[in-house]
Design an enzyme around this catalytic site. Sequence first.
Site, PDB file in Angstrom:
ATOM      1  N   SER A  58      -4.004   4.522  -3.925  1.00  0.00           N
ATOM      2  CA  SER A  58      -3.042   3.777  -4.974  1.00  0.00           C
ATOM      3  C   SER A  58      -2.871   4.789  -6.004  1.00  0.00           C
ATOM      4  CB  SER A  58      -3.767   2.500  -5.308  1.00  0.00           C
ATOM      5  OG  SER A  58      -3.342   2.094  -6.584  1.00  0.00           O
ATOM      6  N   GLU A 126       8.549   5.735  -3.495  1.00  0.00           N
ATOM      7  CA  GLU A 126       9.330   4.576  -4.031  1.00  0.00           C
ATOM      8  C   GLU A 126      10.643   4.924  -4.631  1.00  0.00           C
ATOM      9  OE1 GLU A 126       5.931   3.806  -6.181  1.00  0.00           O
ATOM     10  OE2 GLU A 126       7.122   3.403  -8.090  1.00  0.00           O
ATOM     11  N   ASN A 134       4.597   1.754 -13.274  1.00  0.00           N
ATOM     12  CA  ASN A 134       3.972   0.777 -12.620  1.00  0.00           C
ATOM     13  C   ASN A 134       5.143  -0.386 -12.427  1.00  0.00           C
ATOM     14  OD1 ASN A 134       2.467  -1.961 -12.027  1.00  0.00           O
ATOM     15  ND2 ASN A 134       1.324  -0.038 -11.056  1.00  0.00           N
ATOM     16  N   SER A 135       5.282  -1.026 -11.124  1.00  0.00           N
ATOM     17  CA  SER A 135       6.153  -2.034 -10.850  1.00  0.00           C
ATOM     18  C   SER A 135       5.936  -3.377 -11.548  1.00  0.00           C
ATOM     19  CB  SER A 135       6.192  -2.177  -9.297  1.00  0.00           C
ATOM     20  OG  SER A 135       6.526  -1.191  -8.709  1.00  0.00           O
ATOM     21  N   ARG A 171       9.624   3.076   0.317  1.00  0.00           N
ATOM     22  CA  ARG A 171       9.512   1.636  -0.597  1.00  0.00           C
ATOM     23  C   ARG A 171      10.582   1.359  -1.458  1.00  0.00           C
ATOM     24  NH1 ARG A 171       4.185   1.325  -4.757  1.00  0.00           N
ATOM     25  NH2 ARG A 171       5.280   0.181  -6.362  1.00  0.00           N
TER      26      ARG A 171
HETATM   27  C1  SPV Z   1      -0.138   1.174  -6.588  1.00  0.00           C
HETATM   28  O1  SPV Z   1      -1.076   0.544  -5.781  1.00  0.00           O
HETATM   29  O2  SPV Z   1      -0.149   2.042  -7.351  1.00  0.00           O
HETATM   30  C2  SPV Z   1       1.066   0.512  -6.282  1.00  0.00           C
HETATM   31  C3  SPV Z   1       1.204  -0.686  -5.881  1.00  0.00           C
HETATM   32  O3  SPV Z   1       2.117   1.170  -6.284  1.00  0.00           O
HETATM   33  S1  SPV Z   1       1.700  -1.649  -7.281  1.00  0.00           S
HETATM   34  O4  SPV Z   1       0.692  -1.491  -8.307  1.00  0.00           O
HETATM   35  O5  SPV Z   1       1.593  -2.894  -6.857  1.00  0.00           O
HETATM   36  O6  SPV Z   1       3.070  -1.185  -7.722  1.00  0.00           O
HETATM   37 MG    MG Z   2       1.710   3.002  -7.292  1.00  0.00          MG
END
Ligand code: SPV
Ligand code: MG
Length: 565
Positions: A58, A126, A134-135, A171
């Site tokens: 991640s 993505e 971060n999303s 993504r």
């Molecule tokens: C991550 O784990 O870094 C991801 C998932 O990209 S999220 O944090 O949900 O975007």
């Molecule tokens: Mg990520």
Amino acid sequence: MTLWPMSDGFPTMPNNMKKTSQFKALLESNELEFLLEAHNGISARIGEEAGFKGLWASGLCLSGQYAVRDNNEASWTQVLEMCEFMADSTSVPIMLDGDTGYGNFNNMRRLVTKLEQRGVAAVCIEDKLFPKQNSFISGETQPLADAEEFAGKIRAGKDAQSDDDFCIVARIEALIAGWGLGEAMRRAEAYVEAGADAILIHSALKRPDEVLAFQAEWGGELPVVIVPTRYYTTPTDVFRDAGFSLAIWANHMLRAAVGAMQKAASRLAQEQNLLSIEDLVVPVSEIFRLQGAGELEVAERRYLPAQRTGTRAVVLAASRGEELGELTEGRPKALVEVDGRPLLQHIVDAYNTIGIKHLTVVRGYAKEAFALPGLHYVDNDEFESTGELVSLRCALDALAALGDDNTDDVVVSYGDLLFRKFVPEILCECESDLALVVDTEWRASASRERRADYVRCTAPPSRRSFYDRVCLERAGSDLDEKDVHGEWMGLFKISSRLLPEVRETLERILADDTNRRAEVPQLMNELVAAGREIEVVYTSGHWLDVNSLADVVRAGSFGRDGVVE
Ligand code: SPV
Ligand code: MG
């Protein structure tokens, strides 16, 4: 490729498939499969041990474990470096969360090449802009990449891969950024067209509505991957029923670790003792196991030259040494200074020089005076009414109580004995279970007023005796001069194999109260009487026992140049 042999203490994976093929199989399986987040070698290994068939490197957690933000603050090579440790420590495939591919199509090509070289099975990119955010932080305000440009990046990545099974997952952030299902679908089509192996559809809603809607509309053209961090209350069967391919538990190892560390740290800060957290933390042996210490031990046995069993020294230093007068007032003989340092320090140095670092010192008189660090001290508190054998029993009992450590041979010597390093060395090299060193020049020192332990052997010292095995017949200070073949130098080797028998013999001797003051030669004689062979190694000079003030002076010159006057 994994560098980790999974057979030693770890489950051997049933399939020998390449990691890339394993990952592809997960994507294409008809079941819902799972990836667990991992952010370093140990979390990856823990994930695999728990049974996960694949891991998610991640971006959030890789940056998190470096304590930097999920905004591409960690460089892509720093990310890659960690991925390599993760890949080395596991045999299941890893998909890297490759953010936006760290640049344009060109950076993406290089990323794919490097990931393949480092054993990473797949990458997810993505459709946002570098540097990304971060999303879950203001997702709706984040700009999306141009879909065509992003499709080019996918194409470049697919063209760069050399392993056909390496996967690129596209993504889609359209739902996060608030563009709705239509935009998400349009992008998904373009990315499939560009060659993506799967679509990851991300959503920040508390319910799975968006991803379910996407899946319903999408209709199974390519596998679909989800990250249910926000809609975590959804029963997993809902994802199964919807036909998703992979669910990623995307950050839970780091979150679990952080919680555990915070708890341990605050307890320790408050309580200021380790007792308060010992039950909260795993034993150190668990860390060793996860590091694969067991495998290294096996390999060492296989590849290192056979080691001689370890050797310990036991130094009998319980007596005061009254004969030294005020020199030993309040300090034992072993601590009398010779050439500016305690006798015991000279002994430690000699043993250390030949690689014997474990020394057990039996203290008695003025035991609190012993301050040399790094020694294993054992006490004979009855030193005034007992002799050497009681001290020796104290030492051997203490060694036996060490359990596993007690697989070492033991060299016994005295705290008032100076010797050149070769003396214990020839004992250690001697293959017999029991051995002692005997000085053939005993007549030279016999003129000195001192008690000496003489020996009679199966053969007198001669040129021949160098080649033949010579054994002890009898030891003692009372031997008739015509029977004397030499003087025992005060060093005696007992192999680990014979230690139990020697302890039994000691017990037998000491069971008789009249033997409370018995000395080492009596033990040797009992062993010989019981049919044990004690090998005699003849040598000459290069040792000195300190029994008088004159000896202390002699010892000074021994310390400097090894000459005994
Ligand atoms: C991550 O784990 O870094 C991801 C998932 O990209 S999220 O944090 O949900 O975007
Ligand atoms: Mg990520």
